[in-house]
Scaffold this motif. Structure first.
Motif: not given
Length: 59
Positions: A9-12, A17-20, A27-34, A52-59
């Motif tokens: 949900t957030g931009s890198p 560098k470690d957060q990127r 497995g995330l590299n683009k906004m709104h990718k699941v 602060h850059m991701v959210e957990v979608v049902e699972g």
């Protein structure tokens, strides 16, 4: 094995560098990718590191 879905949900931009690298490891590299990952302690730690850059979608 149990799985967990994580959505970026957030931009890198202007992040360390470690957060990127953590986003790439999830497995995330683009906004709104699941990404669907195994629900392990190491994956949960990675999610916690970039919470602060991701959210957990049902699972």
């Amino acid at each position: 094995m149990a799985t967990i879905k994580v959505k970026q949900t957030g931009s890198p931009i202007r992040r360390t560098k470690d957060q990127r690298a953590t986003l790439v490891g999830l497995g995330l590299n683009k906004m709104h990718k699941v990404s669907e990952l195994e629900d392990t302690e190491s994956v949960r730690g990675m999610i916690r590191k970039v919470q602060h850059m991701v959210e957990v979608v049902e699972g």
